[in-house]
Design a protein around this motif. Structure first.
Motif, PDB file in Angstrom:
ATOM      1  N   HIS A 247       0.834  -1.200   0.000  1.00 16.74           N
ATOM      2  CA  HIS A 247       0.000   0.000   0.000  1.00 16.74           C
ATOM      3  C   HIS A 247       0.871   1.253   0.000  1.00 16.74           C
ATOM      4  O   HIS A 247       0.768   2.096   0.885  1.00 16.74           O
ATOM      5  CB  HIS A 247      -0.924   0.014   1.219  1.00 16.74           C
ATOM      6  N   PRO A 248       1.736   1.418  -0.987  1.00 13.17           N
ATOM      7  CA  PRO A 248       2.569   2.626  -1.000  1.00 13.17           C
ATOM      8  C   PRO A 248       1.733   3.891  -1.114  1.00 13.17           C
ATOM      9  O   PRO A 248       0.771   3.937  -1.875  1.00 13.17           O
ATOM     10  CB  PRO A 248       3.457   2.427  -2.234  1.00 13.17           C
ATOM     11  N   ASP A 249       2.070   4.879  -0.287  1.00  5.33           N
ATOM     12  CA  ASP A 249       1.423   6.195  -0.281  1.00  5.33           C
ATOM     13  C   ASP A 249      -0.028   6.160   0.183  1.00  5.33           C
ATOM     14  O   ASP A 249      -0.760   7.137   0.016  1.00  5.33           O
ATOM     15  CB  ASP A 249       1.494   6.847  -1.671  1.00  5.33           C
ATOM     16  N   VAL A 250      -0.454   5.057   0.790  1.00  7.82           N
ATOM     17  CA  VAL A 250      -1.824   4.969   1.299  1.00  7.82           C
ATOM     18  C   VAL A 250      -1.845   5.117   2.812  1.00  7.82           C
ATOM     19  O   VAL A 250      -2.900   5.350   3.392  1.00  7.82           O
ATOM     20  CB  VAL A 250      -2.471   3.625   0.886  1.00  7.82           C
ATOM     21  N   LEU A 251      -0.691   5.020   3.460  1.00  6.54           N
ATOM     22  CA  LEU A 251      -0.618   5.037   4.915  1.00  6.54           C
ATOM     23  C   LEU A 251       0.140   6.296   5.345  1.00  6.54           C
ATOM     24  O   LEU A 251       1.347   6.261   5.592  1.00  6.54           O
ATOM     25  CB  LEU A 251       0.086   3.780   5.423  1.00  6.54           C
ATOM     26  N   PRO A 252      -0.540   7.428   5.443  1.00  2.00           N
ATOM     27  CA  PRO A 252       0.158   8.697   5.689  1.00  2.00           C
ATOM     28  C   PRO A 252       0.644   8.865   7.116  1.00  2.00           C
ATOM     29  O   PRO A 252       1.205   9.894   7.453  1.00  2.00           O
ATOM     30  CB  PRO A 252      -0.916   9.737   5.356  1.00  2.00           C
ATOM     31  N   ASP A 253       0.392   7.864   7.974  1.00  2.00           N
ATOM     32  CA  ASP A 253       0.892   7.946   9.341  1.00  2.00           C
ATOM     33  C   ASP A 253       2.264   7.293   9.483  1.00  2.00           C
ATOM     34  O   ASP A 253       2.804   7.227  10.578  1.00  2.00           O
ATOM     35  CB  ASP A 253      -0.097   7.298  10.313  1.00  2.00           C
ATOM     36  N   ARG A 254       2.840   6.785   8.404  1.00  6.47           N
ATOM     37  CA  ARG A 254       4.174   6.183   8.450  1.00  6.47           C
ATOM     38  C   ARG A 254       5.220   7.254   8.157  1.00  6.47           C
ATOM     39  O   ARG A 254       5.033   8.091   7.289  1.00  6.47           O
ATOM     40  CB  ARG A 254       4.325   5.045   7.433  1.00  6.47           C
ATOM     41  N   SER A 255       6.339   7.206   8.872  1.00  7.67           N
ATOM     42  CA  SER A 255       7.372   8.221   8.675  1.00  7.67           C
ATOM     43  C   SER A 255       8.693   7.725   9.222  1.00  7.67           C
ATOM     44  O   SER A 255       8.764   6.689   9.889  1.00  7.67           O
ATOM     45  CB  SER A 255       6.976   9.529   9.378  1.00  7.67           C
ATOM     46  N   ALA A 256       9.734   8.481   8.934  1.00  6.91           N
ATOM     47  CA  ALA A 256      11.047   8.135   9.462  1.00  6.91           C
ATOM     48  C   ALA A 256      11.071   8.236  10.982  1.00  6.91           C
ATOM     49  O   ALA A 256      11.658   7.389  11.667  1.00  6.91           O
ATOM     50  CB  ALA A 256      12.105   9.048   8.846  1.00  6.91           C
ATOM     51  N   ILE A 257      10.427   9.269  11.519  1.00  5.16           N
ATOM     52  CA  ILE A 257      10.394   9.507  12.966  1.00  5.16           C
ATOM     53  C   ILE A 257       8.933   9.628  13.363  1.00  5.16           C
ATOM     54  O   ILE A 257       8.265  10.591  12.978  1.00  5.16           O
ATOM     55  CB  ILE A 257      11.160  10.789  13.337  1.00  5.16           C
ATOM     56  N   ASN A 258       8.425   8.680  14.145  1.00  2.29           N
ATOM     57  CA  ASN A 258       6.976   8.580  14.327  1.00  2.29           C
ATOM     58  C   ASN A 258       6.593   8.420  15.796  1.00  2.29           C
ATOM     59  O   ASN A 258       7.207   7.634  16.526  1.00  2.29           O
ATOM     60  CB  ASN A 258       6.459   7.371  13.536  1.00  2.29           C
ATOM     61  N   ILE A 259       5.580   9.185  16.199  1.00  2.00           N
ATOM     62  CA  ILE A 259       4.888   8.952  17.471  1.00  2.00           C
ATOM     63  C   ILE A 259       3.417   8.785  17.125  1.00  2.00           C
ATOM     64  O   ILE A 259       2.814   9.686  16.534  1.00  2.00           O
ATOM     65  CB  ILE A 259       5.068  10.120  18.453  1.00  2.00           C
ATOM     66  N   PHE A 260       2.846   7.653  17.487  1.00  2.00           N
ATOM     67  CA  PHE A 260       1.463   7.349  17.085  1.00  2.00           C
ATOM     68  C   PHE A 260       0.744   6.738  18.286  1.00  2.00           C
ATOM     69  O   PHE A 260       1.187   5.737  18.848  1.00  2.00           O
ATOM     70  CB  PHE A 260       1.467   6.367  15.920  1.00  2.00           C
ATOM     71  N   ALA A 261      -0.358   7.340  18.671  1.00  2.00           N
ATOM     72  CA  ALA A 261      -1.113   6.869  19.835  1.00  2.00           C
ATOM     73  C   ALA A 261      -2.486   6.382  19.422  1.00  2.00           C
ATOM     74  O   ALA A 261      -3.220   7.091  18.738  1.00  2.00           O
ATOM     75  CB  ALA A 261      -1.251   7.986  20.864  1.00  2.00           C
ATOM     76  N   LEU A 262      -2.813   5.165  19.838  1.00  2.00           N
ATOM     77  CA  LEU A 262      -4.162   4.634  19.662  1.00  2.00           C
ATOM     78  C   LEU A 262      -4.984   4.805  20.934  1.00  2.00           C
ATOM     79  O   LEU A 262      -6.146   5.176  20.891  1.00  2.00           O
ATOM     80  CB  LEU A 262      -4.107   3.154  19.289  1.00  2.00           C
ATOM     81  N   GLU A 263      -4.369   4.479  22.073  1.00  2.00           N
ATOM     82  CA  GLU A 263      -5.052   4.645  23.347  1.00  2.00           C
ATOM     83  C   GLU A 263      -4.598   5.948  23.992  1.00  2.00           C
ATOM     84  O   GLU A 263      -3.424   6.301  23.935  1.00  2.00           O
ATOM     85  CB  GLU A 263      -4.752   3.481  24.301  1.00  2.00           C
ATOM     86  N   ALA A 264      -5.555   6.654  24.611  1.00  2.00           N
ATOM     87  CA  ALA A 264      -5.217   7.913  25.258  1.00  2.00           C
ATOM     88  C   ALA A 264      -4.332   7.650  26.473  1.00  2.00           C
ATOM     89  O   ALA A 264      -4.711   6.921  27.381  1.00  2.00           O
ATOM     90  CB  ALA A 264      -6.496   8.623  25.688  1.00  2.00           C
ATOM     91  N   THR A 265      -3.154   8.226  26.446  1.00  2.00           N
ATOM     92  CA  THR A 265      -2.249   8.196  27.591  1.00  2.00           C
ATOM     93  C   THR A 265      -1.377   9.438  27.537  1.00  2.00           C
ATOM     94  O   THR A 265      -1.612  10.335  26.712  1.00  2.00           O
ATOM     95  CB  THR A 265      -1.423   6.898  27.619  1.00  2.00           C
ATOM     96  N   HIS A 266      -0.368   9.498  28.397  1.00  2.00           N
ATOM     97  CA  HIS A 266       0.412  10.719  28.556  1.00  2.00           C
ATOM     98  C   HIS A 266       1.819  10.527  27.988  1.00  2.00           C
ATOM     99  O   HIS A 266       2.599   9.724  28.492  1.00  2.00           O
ATOM    100  CB  HIS A 266       0.484  11.096  30.032  1.00  2.00           C
TER     101      HIS A 266
END
Length: 824
Positions: free
Chosen positions: A364-383
């Motif tokens: 899926h190239p270019d379909v997943l815009p949340d992928r990056s070289a440096i990534n912070i991704f949260a699914l569950e709310a936390t701190h």
């Protein structure tokens, strides 16, 4: 007592010193290398025939790590060195160009025929890329210093594997199990085929210059990870090469603490889920001088506690990576999340990192815009807090930085929960250099007003030779739940997205655009003068007109018909939100004050053009929230005037100015498995029935499905697709706020092999707004180019835009590509 594992094959190491002469016969500095021949009984599948490697004239064994995501072999090799050594690599196939990365090594390289030669002056990890094809055949070469701390093979606390091939797989085979105070040593020249485990242990060590190889998936009680430490206290992983050729994680720590990883080399080319190193629900983990290549996240820091509520889960903190090289064929090079069941994530530090390659996804190239070289991704709310990325160089990547809160990951494979408190704050990106030809996008997307991203610093971000100057740089993509962004460039003033009068208070006029002024009789504004006495006030021309700050609060006092004005001048264009509360400081006398906000020469608050009166005893005051566009140089003036007289007129008012970001809504990027995610809804409309929500179908197609057999909406290859079936397929978006939006897109037939075409249109609430003539636009059956739209609309909050596709005589072959983008 642990049974000692004896050597199964002895192979002599070759130590090769070499004196090198220049063209004029002058002797240069010399070094020596130690190489270890390929084990005689190693199966041919593990040997690489793609590259011939020599160091100081001695052949270095080259191994086949397996095929990468695109079916090309990945090779690797290693040797030990002292001093300065000459290395030659000969690809055993034709090629045109070559590249050695990372470029931070500063290697001088020459080519003669098919042979590439360079000099290493110190131990290094070097990668050879040919014809700029990062998805092709690649060689990773690991040059280490001498190993001077070799344990005795007779030590009862050591599991020792000497040079040779050791196959520990087979029916019912278990991993190598490490108990407390035990060491696994894999000697140089040794290849151990198997897995390694430590459970509920302390003081364990895994080290040696040999290879841990895993290409089997036994699916037993111990799991398929090649090297795993679970609930381990005090551990060392050093020097080993871990070659994982399975679609499973390479190495991981879970529920562990005080783990030190040094000179670890992970090579995991098989697609996918072959994370390089996962740190799960752990703390005090340190990496130094390592190399990780994976076909999924290279580094993944995850919250994977068994609890369902983050507040009850194990925290993640004190994680540090130094002097490390990363390569990811899918997902992220550095990934914090997506699983985030952790009470908090804090004190994470990356420094001196070379990201050699980062691709998003093979399928899926270019379909997943949340992928990056440096990534912070949260699914569950936390701190999340206190996360730093410093001195990072990116050779090639799809995108640069992503900081995102969302409810689903990888087409709904993982689902999140935002019912708990949470935020991301105090994140620093410093000295980030990208040489990449990708988008270099910097994306920040908070979830809602209760879950925001704040206090993010971008300090010296250099993209292909150009330094990012402010948050209006086109590489930024930020939504409205992001605030307090600061951008610094060398030699310049910081560009701040949040300006607050008390925080920015200064003894000079113009700091961060603020000026302290007086308007005699409401006329032309003049600068106040700084009074450096104990009061530290800005003073006007009368006795009591003043502006000052005290203990984080901000105060204004008019005098003798002189208005006082706190004025801010915009350094950059954008939309700003002006918030604050104006109230009386002293409630013991006087007749109150009047307050207003002006842009240039026009009052913009109160909206009726009449000054707002604050009663003499009103210490609660009146709040304001005003959004307005500004051009560079525009002036916003917060004014206080006396009412009848200026007695007791000290007024508390600490206005805050926040730039509002572009607010881009891209249907393909924002697609989720929940209705309403980022304002998007997936629906059908049928005459006589009206609007009906589609249902999410989480099968391999990941479609939204309507009541008919074929009505659907789905995402693929960077586009949204709609297919009607006796109902109109309808992609709808609800405006989160009032404003002018630009609606841009291209609609075309995706399946041009048959059918009779489709009709398309865009509606605002219940009225068609495109085409402008009120007639549906027909897209012919074979029209793979389609029709573009690009227009602006004025919206109020909760207005709905509806992108509709309807069949003509029938719905055969009616798949339609349409990816609308809405931008405030």
């Amino acid at each position: 007592m642990m049974k000692k594992l004896m050597l199964t094959l002895l192979t002599a190491a070759l130590v090769m010193p070499l004196l090198v002469f220049g063209s004029e016969g002058t002797a240069h500095a010399t070094g020596s290398v130690t190489v270890y021949p390929t084990p005689a009984n190693l199966p041919a599948a593990y040997k690489s025939a793609d590259f011939t490697v020599t160091a100081q004239g001695s052949q270095v064994a080259a191994y086949n790590a397996g095929s990468n995501s695109w079916g090309n072999n990945v090779s690797y090799g290693s040797f030990e060195m002292t001093g300065s050594v000459s290395v030659s690599i000969t690809p055993n196939f034709n090629y045109s160009s070559y590249r050695l990365v990372p470029r931070s090594l500063g290697l001088n390289v020459t080519r003669s025929g098919n042979t590439i030669t360079f000099t290493l002056n110190e131990p290094s990890h070097v990668t050879l890329i040919l014809d700029d094809n990062y998805q092709g055949k690649v060689l990773h070469l690991f040059a280490d210093g001498p190993d001077t701390n070799i344990p005795s093979e007779n030590d009862p606390n050591v599991i020792y594997y000497g040079p040779g091939y050791h196959d520990l797989t087979g029916s019912g085979a278990s991993p190598i199990m490490l108990d407390s105070n035990k060491t696994l040593y894999i000697a140089p020249g040794a290849i151990v085929r198997g897995r390694v485990r430590a459970y509920n242990a302390s003081n364990v060590t895994i080290r040696g210059r040999g290879i841990l190889l895993n290409d089997t998936t036994p699916n037993d009680a111990h799991g398929n990870i090649t090297l795993a430490l679970n609930f381990v206290n005090q551990a060392t992983i050093k020097d080993v090469i871990v070659n994982n050729n399975t679609a499973n994680w390479t190495s991981a720590v879970h529920g562990s603490e005080f783990v030190n990883v040094t000179n670890y080399k992970g090579v995991s080319p098989k697609f996918a889920s072959s994370d390089g190193f996962d740190i799960n629900s752990s703390h005090d983990i340190t990496f130094n001088g390592s190399f990780i290549r994976s076909a999924d996240d290279s580094i993944a820091i995850k919250g994977l506690s068994d609890e369902t509520e983050p507040a009850l889960a194990l925290p993640i903190y004190n994680i540090a990576f130094f002097d490390t090289q990363l390569w990811s064929d899918a997902n992220n090079a550095i990934g914090i999340g997506a699983e985030t069941v952790a009470s908090y994530v804090k004190n994470i530090h990356f420094q001196n990192i070379d990201i050699l390659y980062n691709f998003d996804d093979r399928n899926h190239p270019d379909v997943l815009p949340d992928r990056s070289a440096i990534n912070i991704f949260a699914l569950e709310a936390t701190h999340f807090s206190d996360i730093t990325f410093e001195d990072i160089r990116v050779e090639k990547a799809k995108r640069l930085i992503n900081v995102q809160m969302d409810t689903s990951f990888y087409f709904g494979a993982l689902h999140g929960n935002w019912s708990w408190p949470g935020e991301m704050k105090n994140i620093t990106y410093k000295n980030i250099t990208s040489y990449s030809d990708g988008t270099n996008e910097i994306k920040l997307a908070g979830w809602d007003n209760q879950h925001q991203i704040s206090n993010v610093m971008f300090d010296n971000i250099n993209i292909n030779g150009t330094v990012v100057q402010d948050f209006n740089d086109p590489h930024f993509n930020m939504n409205s739940y992001v605030n307090r962004i600061e951008v610094k460039a060398p030699g310049g003033l910081a560009a701040k997205s949040r300006l607050q009068a008390a925080e920015d208070y200064a003894t000079v006029q113009g700091n961060q655009g603020w000026r302290y002024r007086v308007l005699p009789g409401g006329g032309t504004a003049a600068d106040m003068s700084w009074n450096p006495d104990s009061s530290n006030h800005w003073r006007g021309m009368s006795t009591f007109d003043a502006i000052w700050s005290d203990n984080g609060n901000f105060y204004l006092h008019p005098d003798n018909n002189n208005q006082v004005a706190l004025e801010w001048q915009a350094a950059r264009p954008g939309t700003v939100r002006l918030t604050g509360v104006a109230s009386k400081l002293v409630a013991t006398g006087g007749d109150g004050v009047k307050v207003s906000i002006w842009k240039n020469g026009t009052m913009i608050w109160p909206a009726d053009g009449q000054w707002q009166t604050i009663a003499y005893n009103d210490t609660a005051g009146v709040s304001h929230q005003v959004s307005t566009t500004v051009a560079a140089g525009d002036k916003i003036s917060f004014r206080v005037d006396q009412n009848g007289n200026s007695s007791y007129d000290s007024t508390s008012w600490n206005p805050e100015i926040n730039y509002e970001f572009n607010n881009v809504f891209n249907a393909a990027w924002d697609m989720g498995h929940l209705q309403g995610n980022h304002g998007w809804y997936y629906r059908v409309w049928r005459s006589g029935i009206g609007t009906t929500n589609m249902n999410w179908n989480p099968d391999g197609s990941n479609h939204w499905r309507g009541p008919g057999a074929f009505d659907a909406i789905w995402n693929g290859s960077g586009n949204m697709y709609l297919h009607p079936d006796n109902s109109q397929a309808m992609l709808e978006w609800q405006a989160p706020k009032a404003g002018t939006v630009r609606v841009k897109g291209q609609v075309r037939k995706a399946d041009t092999t048959g059918g009779d075409g489709v009709n398309v249109s865009i509606w605002k609430n219940g009225t068609m707004v495109w085409p402008a003539d009120g007639q549906w636009q027909t897209i012919a059956a074979q029209d793979g180019t389609g029709v573009a739209h690009d227009f602006t609309l004025q919206l109020t909050q909760d207005d709905t835009l509806s992108f509709r596709v309807d069949q003509r005589a029938n719905s055969g072959y009616d798949s339609t590509a349409w990816n609308p983008v809405i931008r405030y």
